[in-house]
Write a protein that holds these residues in place. Structure first.
Motif, PDB file in Angstrom:
ATOM      1  N   SER A  83      55.469 -42.247 -15.041  1.00 54.36           N
ATOM      2  CA  SER A  83      55.894 -41.004 -14.398  1.00 54.36           C
ATOM      3  C   SER A  83      57.382 -41.062 -14.037  1.00 54.36           C
ATOM      4  O   SER A  83      58.039 -42.080 -14.224  1.00 54.36           O
ATOM      5  N   ALA A  84      57.873 -39.977 -13.469  1.00 52.58           N
ATOM      6  CA  ALA A  84      59.277 -39.896 -13.052  1.00 52.58           C
ATOM      7  C   ALA A  84      59.510 -40.528 -11.682  1.00 52.58           C
ATOM      8  O   ALA A  84      60.646 -40.569 -11.210  1.00 52.58           O
ATOM      9  N   LEU A  85      58.455 -41.018 -11.037  1.00 53.11           N
ATOM     10  CA  LEU A  85      58.630 -41.712  -9.758  1.00 53.11           C
ATOM     11  C   LEU A  85      59.353 -43.026 -10.036  1.00 53.11           C
ATOM     12  O   LEU A  85      58.911 -43.816 -10.869  1.00 53.11           O
TER      13      LEU A  85
ATOM     14  N   TYR B 108      60.849 -35.677  -3.339  1.00 52.40           N
ATOM     15  CA  TYR B 108      60.091 -35.843  -4.575  1.00 52.40           C
ATOM     16  C   TYR B 108      59.511 -34.512  -5.013  1.00 52.40           C
ATOM     17  O   TYR B 108      58.997 -33.750  -4.195  1.00 52.40           O
TER      18      TYR B 108
ATOM     19  N   THR C 114      60.590 -47.435  -6.185  1.00 54.84           N
ATOM     20  CA  THR C 114      59.740 -46.795  -5.179  1.00 54.84           C
ATOM     21  C   THR C 114      58.291 -47.203  -5.374  1.00 54.84           C
ATOM     22  O   THR C 114      57.585 -47.515  -4.409  1.00 54.84           O
ATOM     23  N   GLN C 115      57.833 -47.220  -6.611  1.00 50.52           N
ATOM     24  CA  GLN C 115      56.454 -47.633  -6.888  1.00 50.52           C
ATOM     25  C   GLN C 115      56.192 -49.040  -6.361  1.00 50.52           C
ATOM     26  O   GLN C 115      55.181 -49.290  -5.696  1.00 50.52           O
TER      27      GLN C 115
ATOM     28  N   ASP D  54      55.330 -33.489  -9.376  1.00 51.66           N
ATOM     29  CA  ASP D  54      54.833 -34.556 -10.247  1.00 51.66           C
ATOM     30  C   ASP D  54      55.075 -35.932  -9.627  1.00 51.66           C
ATOM     31  O   ASP D  54      54.227 -36.823  -9.721  1.00 51.66           O
ATOM     32  N   GLN D  55      56.218 -36.108  -9.003  1.00 50.36           N
ATOM     33  CA  GLN D  55      56.499 -37.382  -8.342  1.00 50.36           C
ATOM     34  C   GLN D  55      55.589 -37.584  -7.128  1.00 50.36           C
ATOM     35  O   GLN D  55      55.136 -38.704  -6.873  1.00 50.36           O
TER      36      GLN D  55
ATOM     37  N   ALA E  55      52.325 -38.693  -8.434  1.00 51.75           N
ATOM     38  CA  ALA E  55      52.415 -40.104  -8.816  1.00 51.75           C
ATOM     39  C   ALA E  55      52.414 -41.000  -7.576  1.00 51.75           C
ATOM     40  O   ALA E  55      51.792 -42.071  -7.577  1.00 51.75           O
TER      41      ALA E  55
END
Length: 157
Positions: free
Chosen positions: A30-32, A119, A36-37, A122-123, A126
């Motif tokens: 994803s775009a996250l 965010y 951060t993940q 979509d973020q 995620a």
């Protein structure tokens, strides 16, 4: 120390893990931001006392270029000056999403609104999925007393 059950050898558990890993790949793609993940996974794992996941996500974050100082400060992120406002919002959401039973109603509107400032939809999706998935992994590993310390980045694909 050995785990109570080998998730990778038990056919029922292996199927479960396979699906969790597949779900986590959707988030990874994803775009996250990866940083951060990993910060969110590390913080939830600290809260849940999952040594295996603390080990894994610390090493994975370092492998992806994360700064060791930031990783050392995750447990004290509120006082640390090394995180962006967006990362702080994600860490707050992770804490509240991990400690759902501690507050009536779970995640506060304030924490959600703060994350939504940084965010997109979509973020955020995620981010929610990352928090839910790491909590699932943490709980399984803690129940099974999965040993920690030997993980190597790339070990699971």
């Amino acid at each position: 120390m050995n785990a109570r059950l080998n998730f990778l050898e038990n056919p029922v558990a292996a199927k479960y893990v396979k699906h969790l890993v597949a779900a986590s790949r959707a988030v990874t793609d994803s775009a996250l931001p990866t940083a951060t993940q990993e910060l969110v996974k590390l913080r939830a794992s600290q809260i849940n006392g999952c040594g295996f996941c603390v080990d894994m996500h610390t090493k994975d974050a370092l492998h992806h270029g994360e700064d060791a100082t930031r990783l050392h400060m995750v447990a004290a992120w509120r006082e640390a000056t090394v995180f962006t406002d967006a990362e702080r919002a994600a860490l707050e959401l992770a804490e509240q999403g991990t400690r759902i039973a501690d507050a009536a109603g779970g995640v506060t509107d304030e924490a959600w609104a703060n994350a939504a400032k940084y965010y997109d939809e979509d973020q955020l999706a995620a981010l929610v999925c990352t928090i839910a998935l790491i909590n699932a992994f943490n709980r399984g590993n803690v129940m099974l007393q999965q040993p920690a310390g030997d993980y190597q980045p790339g070990q699971f694909g």
